[in-house]
Write a protein that holds these residues in place. Structure first.
Motif, PDB file in Angstrom:
ATOM      1  N   HIS A  47       0.815  -1.211   0.000  1.00 52.21           N
ATOM      2  CA  HIS A  47       0.000   0.000   0.000  1.00 52.21           C
ATOM      3  C   HIS A  47       0.851   1.265   0.000  1.00 52.21           C
ATOM      4  O   HIS A  47       0.322   2.350   0.100  1.00 52.21           O
ATOM      5  CB  HIS A  47      -0.917   0.025   1.230  1.00 52.21           C
ATOM      6  CG  HIS A  47      -1.811  -1.162   1.300  1.00 52.21           C
ATOM      7  ND1 HIS A  47      -2.863  -1.347   0.442  1.00 52.21           N
ATOM      8  CD2 HIS A  47      -1.791  -2.251   2.109  1.00 52.21           C
ATOM      9  CE1 HIS A  47      -3.461  -2.482   0.730  1.00 52.21           C
ATOM     10  NE2 HIS A  47      -2.829  -3.064   1.735  1.00 52.21           N
ATOM     11  N   GLY A  48       2.157   1.137  -0.087  1.00 53.61           N
ATOM     12  CA  GLY A  48       3.031   2.288   0.022  1.00 53.61           C
ATOM     13  C   GLY A  48       3.288   2.972  -1.306  1.00 53.61           C
ATOM     14  O   GLY A  48       2.675   2.686  -2.339  1.00 53.61           O
ATOM     15  N   SER A  49       4.230   3.891  -1.271  1.00 48.35           N
ATOM     16  CA  SER A  49       4.543   4.679  -2.459  1.00 48.35           C
ATOM     17  C   SER A  49       5.205   3.831  -3.544  1.00 48.35           C
ATOM     18  O   SER A  49       5.053   4.118  -4.726  1.00 48.35           O
ATOM     19  CB  SER A  49       5.434   5.863  -2.080  1.00 48.35           C
ATOM     20  OG  SER A  49       6.581   5.418  -1.388  1.00 48.35           O
ATOM     21  N   VAL A  50       5.924   2.778  -3.163  1.00 50.47           N
ATOM     22  CA  VAL A  50       6.540   1.903  -4.159  1.00 50.47           C
ATOM     23  C   VAL A  50       5.452   1.136  -4.910  1.00 50.47           C
ATOM     24  O   VAL A  50       5.527   0.975  -6.131  1.00 50.47           O
ATOM     25  CB  VAL A  50       7.563   0.941  -3.505  1.00 50.47           C
ATOM     26  CG1 VAL A  50       8.139  -0.021  -4.510  1.00 50.47           C
ATOM     27  CG2 VAL A  50       8.679   1.732  -2.841  1.00 50.47           C
ATOM     28  N   SER A  51       4.423   0.701  -4.218  1.00 53.61           N
ATOM     29  CA  SER A  51       3.304   0.025  -4.882  1.00 53.61           C
ATOM     30  C   SER A  51       2.573   0.973  -5.823  1.00 53.61           C
ATOM     31  O   SER A  51       2.179   0.579  -6.923  1.00 53.61           O
ATOM     32  CB  SER A  51       2.323  -0.531  -3.855  1.00 53.61           C
ATOM     33  OG  SER A  51       2.934  -1.547  -3.111  1.00 53.61           O
ATOM     34  N   LEU A  82       8.754   9.484  -5.032  1.00 50.88           N
ATOM     35  CA  LEU A  82       9.607   8.619  -4.230  1.00 50.88           C
ATOM     36  C   LEU A  82      10.853   9.371  -3.780  1.00 50.88           C
ATOM     37  O   LEU A  82      11.216  10.398  -4.347  1.00 50.88           O
ATOM     38  CB  LEU A  82      10.028   7.392  -5.048  1.00 50.88           C
ATOM     39  CG  LEU A  82       8.910   6.450  -5.468  1.00 50.88           C
ATOM     40  CD1 LEU A  82       9.414   5.455  -6.500  1.00 50.88           C
ATOM     41  CD2 LEU A  82       8.364   5.719  -4.268  1.00 50.88           C
ATOM     42  N   ALA A  83      11.513   8.828  -2.772  1.00 51.05           N
ATOM     43  CA  ALA A  83      12.766   9.410  -2.293  1.00 51.05           C
ATOM     44  C   ALA A  83      13.855   9.194  -3.350  1.00 51.05           C
ATOM     45  O   ALA A  83      13.786   8.265  -4.149  1.00 51.05           O
ATOM     46  CB  ALA A  83      13.174   8.774  -0.969  1.00 51.05           C
ATOM     47  N   LEU A  84      14.855  10.050  -3.323  1.00 49.67           N
ATOM     48  CA  LEU A  84      15.900  10.028  -4.350  1.00 49.67           C
ATOM     49  C   LEU A  84      16.628   8.691  -4.471  1.00 49.67           C
ATOM     50  O   LEU A  84      16.816   8.199  -5.588  1.00 49.67           O
ATOM     51  CB  LEU A  84      16.893  11.162  -4.099  1.00 49.67           C
ATOM     52  CG  LEU A  84      17.954  11.359  -5.165  1.00 49.67           C
ATOM     53  CD1 LEU A  84      17.314  11.691  -6.501  1.00 49.67           C
ATOM     54  CD2 LEU A  84      18.913  12.443  -4.764  1.00 49.67           C
ATOM     55  N   PRO A  85      17.057   8.043  -3.367  1.00 47.80           N
ATOM     56  CA  PRO A  85      17.753   6.759  -3.563  1.00 47.80           C
ATOM     57  C   PRO A  85      16.863   5.710  -4.222  1.00 47.80           C
ATOM     58  O   PRO A  85      17.326   4.956  -5.074  1.00 47.80           O
ATOM     59  CB  PRO A  85      18.131   6.314  -2.150  1.00 47.80           C
ATOM     60  CG  PRO A  85      17.910   7.465  -1.265  1.00 47.80           C
ATOM     61  CD  PRO A  85      17.011   8.420  -1.969  1.00 47.80           C
TER      62      PRO A  85
END
Length: 150
Positions: A47-51, A82-85
């Motif tokens: 359910h996160g930003s990667v999904s 998403l975060a930079l890394p």
């Protein structure tokens, strides 16, 4: 406190990405699942930003504006929050998907998984001390501001 929240978010994104890379490796190794279906599975796995990113990538692949997986991945990464890394690791994944044979793709996924795991462990080792110092600085700055206002 915002810096602490960003650091926690980066750790969560990296952890989710490791799980999705495991899913990709297993699916490619045993079922030879096509990339759009892999993205749909990754989107449904959390359910996160990667999904959410993989949901957007699945939509990008369905539209097929560009037949190249790398171009679709770069477009989805540019539109994501998403975060930079995490963005850099996803760009690396996009460069390898669909360009090599099965063994080459599996090697690239395993190599990327090792890099993400290394970044995750480095982030979590430093995280406790860094988060405590961020929160202490926030409290001290708030106390200093309250003293100045009095």
């Amino acid at each position: 406190f915002k810096l602490a929240a960003v650091s926690r978010l980066q750790a969560k994104e990296l952890h989710d990405l490791i799980a999705i890379l495991d899913l990709f490796a297993c699916e490619l190794r045993y079922r030879l699942t096509p990339l759009p279906e892999l993205c749909a599975m990754a989107a449904g796995s959390g359910h996160g930003s990667v999904s959410r990113f993989f949901r957007a990538l699945h939509a990008e692949l369905d539209r097929q504006i560009s037949p190249d997986a790398c171009c679709c991945m770069n477009a989805a990464v540019s539109a994501s929050h998403l975060a930079l890394p995490t963005k850099q690791f996803l760009r690396d994944l996009g460069r390898s998907l669909g360009r090599f044979d099965l063994d080459g793709q599996l090697r690239e996924i395993e190599s990327l998984k090792e890099n993400v795991s290394s970044a995750f462990s480095k982030l979590t080792m430093e995280q406790d001390a860094r988060l405590r110092s961020y929160q202490t600085l926030g409290l001290c700055a708030g106390a200093a501001l309250a003293i100045l206002l009095l």
